[in-house]
Design a protein around this motif. Structure first.
Motif: not given
Length: 421
Positions: A304, A306-307, A311, A361
């Motif tokens: 979460k 990382r995203q 973004d 990742r």
């Protein structure tokens, strides 16, 4: 009855044997010293004295008087006994795998395989198992000493700098060169035309080396070729010492004239001169599984975060809020410049494979789950750091023996030792 008395009673009981043939107690050994909660037996002293005398005889030297030798051996055994008890009290152990590796190194130092080493001991009348146990004791003693003495040694930056500025420091930490050497010999009574021919031949050899020929393949027709091995600048022949420091790896010199002929050298390798390593600057966020967040939930949080970074949210801000790496969290996860081998393998591999700016990742290591962002890479010259490390090692070795002697006297004075007549 206190602990020491109980120990001594047990030791005394172990030294006697009742037999059917004889009703009286037969003493098998005697105590020569009590050391804290342990004892030293006469047989231990006798065995060590015999070993030392054999070693002295094998070296062709004169053994000291028996009384003096026995006293020195007893003092040695007392110190060993104190240290082995210290190791036992803190639960220090050498397991079989560590011991096998150590015995293997001893065999290799004697240019033998382990089976050959074992057979050589048997052939010499020694016990392989006893040798193993002696190596185990030596390893325990070394670890006890290092653990207690290293913490007593302090080396300041000023001491390092002073050593590097000294004549000895410059000599010991100076760069090393490995040179290939070709010689076109010239007789002392050679004519000018013969000398010119030799010079032209030396130039041809230099050109062939530059073109990629191996120096050993050029050793024909009277040409002498050899590898000078690794040498400090001060250990090089003066003719070469004036040239080698200005050469780069692989470079070939022009012919150098001496009384014996014309020399051509090639700098095969150098070290300590321009040592560079690849360094990476990165940030990371560390998340650790806990009693309230299991491993799967921890990984999910890493995914979460990382995203969120991808973004557009700030890696620095998220690291300050979420990272559980105390050392880097307040710096926004910044790890500074790191060198190969400095980080755990899983982290290192993921970081090495990432592009600049990429957020990896989630990567799992022994510490938890990481997300990593590589910020930059560089080639860093570490020659200065290597010289400082070498200087620090030299100074450490010098201080170590002095501090070891002080520490051994201290533990000897603090121990309960009762030497029997």
């Amino acid at each position: 009855m206190n602990k020491r008395q109980t120990t001594l009673l047990a030791a005394l009981f172990a030294l006697c044997l009742s037999t059917v043939a004889r009703a009286e107690t037969q003493w098998l050994d005697r105590i020569v010293a009590i050391v804290d909660d342990n004892v030293i037996l006469a047989s231990e002293v006798n065995d060590r004295v015999a070993t030392i005398e054999q070693n002295i005889a094998r070296a062709g030297q004169q053994s000291p008087p028996q009384e003096q030798l026995r006293k020195e051996v007893l003092d040695m055994l007392i110190l060993e006994n104190i240290q082995l008890q210290m190791a036992d009290r803190v639960g220090l152990r050498i397991d079989d795998e560590q011991l096998n590796q150590a015995v293997g190194r001893v065999a290799a130092q004697n240019k033998m395989t382990l089976p050959q080493f074992r057979q050589a001991l048997i052939d010499s009348g020694a016990s392989y198992n006893e040798v193993r146990e002696q190596i185990r004791r030596e390893m325990l003693l070394q670890r006890v000493q290092m653990g207690n003495v290293n913490q007593r040694i302090q080396i300041s930056d000023q001491e390092v700098n002073n050593y590097l500025d000294s004549e000895e420091g410059r000599a010991r930490t100076s760069p090393e060169y490995r040179l290939a050497h070709l010689l076109v010999p010239v007789d002392s009574d050679a004519s000018d035309s013969q000398r010119d021919a030799a010079l032209q031949r030396a130039k041809q050899l230099a050109n062939r080396l530059r073109s990629g020929s191996d120096y050993q393949s050029l050793a024909q027709g009277g040409i002498k070729a050899n590898d000078l091995g690794w040498r400090k600048e001060t250990d090089l022949p003066s003719l070469f010492a004036n040239v080698a420091p200005g050469m780069s790896d692989g470079q070939v010199s022009e012919p150098l004239k001496s009384a014996s002929g014309y020399h051509v050298i090639q700098l095969l390798e150098s070290r300590g001169l321009n040592e560079t390593i690849a360094q990476t600057r990165a940030r990371h966020i560390l998340l650790k599984p806990s009693a309230i967040r299991d491993d799967a939930e921890t990984r999910a949080l890493a995914v979460k975060l990382r995203q969120q970074i991808i973004d557009g949210e700030s890696f620095r801000d998220l690291a300050k809020e979420y990272s559980e790496d105390i050392g880097s969290a307040q710096e926004g996860g910044d790890l500074g410049w790191t060198s190969p081998g400095q980080l755990v393998p899983e982290f290192q591999e993921a970081m090495d494979n990432a592009k600049i700016g990429e957020v990896t990742r989630p990567v799992q290591s022994q510490y938890g789950w990481h997300i990593i962002q590589v910020e930059d890479r560089r080639q860093q010259n570490v020659s200065g750091e290597l010289r400082k490390r070498m200087a620090r090692n030299v100074l450490h070795e010098r201080k170590y023996q002095d501090e070891l002697d002080i520490w051994l006297r201290k533990i000897r004075s603090e121990a309960y030792v009762d030497i029997k007549n």
